[in-house]
Design a protein around this motif. Structure first.
Motif, PDB file in Angstrom:
ATOM      1  N   GLU A 117      -7.011 -59.557  56.713  1.00 50.53           N
ATOM      2  CA  GLU A 117      -7.782 -58.311  56.725  1.00 50.53           C
ATOM      3  C   GLU A 117      -7.178 -57.289  55.762  1.00 50.53           C
ATOM      4  O   GLU A 117      -7.909 -56.579  55.055  1.00 50.53           O
ATOM      5  CB  GLU A 117      -7.825 -57.747  58.141  1.00 50.53           C
ATOM      6  N   SER A 121      -8.971 -55.724  52.575  1.00 43.35           N
ATOM      7  CA  SER A 121      -9.071 -54.275  52.366  1.00 43.35           C
ATOM      8  C   SER A 121      -8.520 -53.880  51.001  1.00 43.35           C
ATOM      9  O   SER A 121      -9.114 -53.058  50.286  1.00 43.35           O
ATOM     10  CB  SER A 121      -8.316 -53.549  53.484  1.00 43.35           C
ATOM     11  N   GLN A 125     -10.529 -52.126  47.956  1.00 42.86           N
ATOM     12  CA  GLN A 125     -10.080 -50.895  47.297  1.00 42.86           C
ATOM     13  C   GLN A 125      -9.929 -51.107  45.790  1.00 42.86           C
ATOM     14  O   GLN A 125     -10.301 -50.244  44.987  1.00 42.86           O
ATOM     15  CB  GLN A 125      -8.760 -50.432  47.903  1.00 42.86           C
TER      16      GLN A 125
END
Length: 223
Positions: A117, A121, A125
């Protein structure tokens, strides 16, 4: 007296003979009970996933249970009880080991999931940052094109102004007047040419009329 002793001995022998089947029956019951308990523990460990998470201990427990059952079928009561107890202990060990391994695996899976995860992420980004950079680059390119178009328009305006200035300069040059006067006389042996008289007329500074330059050429010939 002798009869009493014989009666007592006979009673003792009878009691011993009567107790022997009971003792034998108790041992076989203990053996069967031990096998039943071992079977229950092995089944519980297997249902808990010991075959997957504690395969080695589970295999030993199953083997001991198999031997205990075989000894029970052969009416080897003592060895049956021993093997059944050994199977029960191995089943308990397999169950505990399976629980530890399942807990450790669940923790590892949770850590891996969290890491995945976090990586997702970070990737999101990074993708967002790339999109922002691309948008900024496109904006800068559009601004550069706008500035280039403005510069081109300024260059065209400058060129037009230069052309207009050149045209005005040419028109001003053409407004100057040059007058040339030539006088001829009869032919003579010798002649002379006299170029004189250059008059320039300059009007006052307040006048806006263009300045005129007059040039007069006089040529005289003698025979």
């Amino acid at each position: 007296m002798r009869n009493i002793k014989m009666i007592m001995q006979g009673a003792g022998i009878a009691a011993l003979l009567a107790a022997t089947p009971t003792l034998a029956q108790s041992r076989i019951d203990r053996a069967r009970t031990a096998v039943a308990e071992a079977t229950a523990k092995v089944d519980a460990a297997e249902k808990a996933g010991a075959s997957t998470y504690a395969s080695e201990s589970m295999a030993r427990a199953q083997e001991s249970l198999r031997v205990a059952r075989d000894q029970l079928a052969r009416d080897h009561r003592d060895s049956t009880i021993n093997e059944a107890r050994r199977a029960s202990g191995l089943a308990d060990q397999a169950l505990e080991e399976a629980e530890r391994n399942k807990t450790a695996q669940a923790s590892n899976e949770r850590e891996q999931r969290l890491a995945a995860e976090a990586a997702a992420s970070a990737a999101a980004q990074e993708a967002a940052a790339e999109r922002e950079q691309r948008a900024a680059a496109e904006t800068a390119a559009a601004q550069a094109q706008t500035q280039a178009a403005a510069a081109s328009q300024q260059a065209q305006a400058a060129q037009q102004a230069a052309t207009l200035a050149a045209a005005e300069a040419a028109a001003a040059k053409e407004s100057s007047t040059t007058i040339t006067t030539t006088t001829s006389a009869p032919a003579a042996r010798s002649y002379s040419r006299k170029k004189t008289v250059v008059k320039r007329t300059r009007k006052p500074a307040t006048s806006t009329a263009p300045r005129t330059t007059t040039t007069t050429t006089v040529e005289t010939r003698n025979n």
